[in-house]
Write an enzyme that holds these catalytic residues in place. Structure first.
Site, mmCIF file in Angstrom:
data_model
loop_
_atom_site.group_PDB
_atom_site.id
_atom_site.type_symbol
_atom_site.label_atom_id
_atom_site.label_comp_id
_atom_site.label_asym_id
_atom_site.label_seq_id
_atom_site.Cartn_x
_atom_site.Cartn_y
_atom_site.Cartn_z
ATOM 1 N N GLY A 18 0.602 -1.078 0.014
ATOM 2 C CA GLY A 18 0.087 -0.057 -0.055
ATOM 3 C C GLY A 18 0.765 1.317 -0.193
ATOM 4 N N VAL A 52 4.532 -3.068 15.295
ATOM 5 C CA VAL A 52 4.534 -1.892 16.006
ATOM 6 C C VAL A 52 3.782 -1.805 17.329
ATOM 7 C CG1 VAL A 52 4.683 -0.529 13.888
ATOM 8 C CG2 VAL A 52 2.363 -1.159 14.716
ATOM 9 N N TYR A 147 -11.563 3.309 14.141
ATOM 10 C CA TYR A 147 -10.355 4.024 13.231
ATOM 11 C C TYR A 147 -10.482 5.327 13.351
ATOM 12 C CZ TYR A 147 -8.144 4.996 8.833
ATOM 13 O OH TYR A 147 -7.246 5.185 7.678
ATOM 14 N N LYS A 151 -7.111 7.557 14.429
ATOM 15 C CA LYS A 151 -6.650 8.833 13.684
ATOM 16 C C LYS A 151 -6.851 10.096 14.070
ATOM 17 C CE LYS A 151 -5.230 5.957 10.212
ATOM 18 N NZ LYS A 151 -3.787 5.628 10.046
ATOM 19 N N ALA A 181 -6.435 4.383 -3.675
ATOM 20 C CA ALA A 181 -6.557 2.789 -4.001
ATOM 21 C C ALA A 181 -5.401 1.741 -3.441
ATOM 22 C CB ALA A 181 -6.533 2.752 -5.686
#
Length: 239
Positions: A18, A52, A147, A151, A181
């Site tokens: 990605g 992480v 999410y 963020k 994408a």
């Protein structure tokens, strides 16, 4: 233009796919020595296993890079997950925690570990990958409260770290993509047409476009950027 990062040592978490993978390619093309940190490795010397959510794992990666190169100049904190699409009242707390563990706590763990040698050297640049979903929009019709919370937390964290570390020579900034994408957005293919229609530029972004923004924030052209958020969303938040 290439060569702006000649000789700099940069680590990219989530660098196997990605946006992270696009950053690896862009930074290497610009002259950087790039280490790919991910939970999977290729066996190449620049591909390091790092989770992480595990501070010891990240610390080992930092030690490996510093021992091999003598320093680390930059970090892209790109590792992330979306979590389940589920109403908040039905969401398992363990699923909520899992998203924050990677997307917020993981960013802190990574930044902390890499900042230590940068601060000792008195120089460095960190870019955290946030999202327009942090402070600008709420994704619909998906239900991904964890999410959004993570963020949004990244934005506050970047500002705090920038304030602490900027005076000591380490710049911390954030790039917040819109719909891009990637394998993450491919989890919701049924929404792509709606996302395109709601984006001023009428399309999804590409990982390579986001990587170009990251390259800017790491480089000397962004030397006066400290705690900044570069929003790259194709105009989505304008509508």
């Amino acid at each position: 233009m290439t060569g702006g990062l000649d000789g700099r040592v940069v680590a990219v978490t989530g660098g196997a796919s990605g946006i992270g993978a696009a950053c690896v390619d862009a930074l290497a093309a610009d002259g950087a020595k790039v280490y790919v940190l991910d939970v999977t490795t290729t066996g190449e010397p620049w591909s390091l296993r790092a989770d992480v959510t595990d501070p010891a794992s990240v610390a080992r990666a930092v030690d490996h890079i510093v021992n091999a190169e003598g320093r680390v100049d930059g970090l892209v904190a790109s590792a992330g997950v979306r979590g389940p699409d589920r109403g908040a009242e039905e969401l398992d707390v363990a699923d909520f925690d899992a998203v924050l563990d990677v997307n917020l706590r993981g960013v802190f763990v990574t930044c902390q570990a890499f900042a230590r040698p940068m601060l000792a050297a008195g120089r460095g640049a960190i870019v955290a990958i946030g999202s327009m979903s942090g402070n600008h929009i709420i994704n619909t019709p998906m239900r991904i409260a964890g999410y959004h919370a993570a963020k949004g937390g990244v934005r506050a964290l970047v500002r705090a770290l920038a304030t602490e570390w900027g005076p000591r020579g380490v710049r911390v900034n954030q790039l917040s993509p819109g719909y891009v994408a990637t394998p993450l957005s491919d989890a919701d293919p049924e929404h792509h047409d709606a996302w395109r229609d709601a984006t001023v530029l009428g399309r999804l972004g590409t990982p390579e476009e986001i990587a170009a923004g990251v390259r800017f924030l790491l480089g000397d052209g962004a030397a006066f950027c400290c705690g900044a958020e570069l929003l790259m969303d194709g105009g989505y938040v304008l509508r």
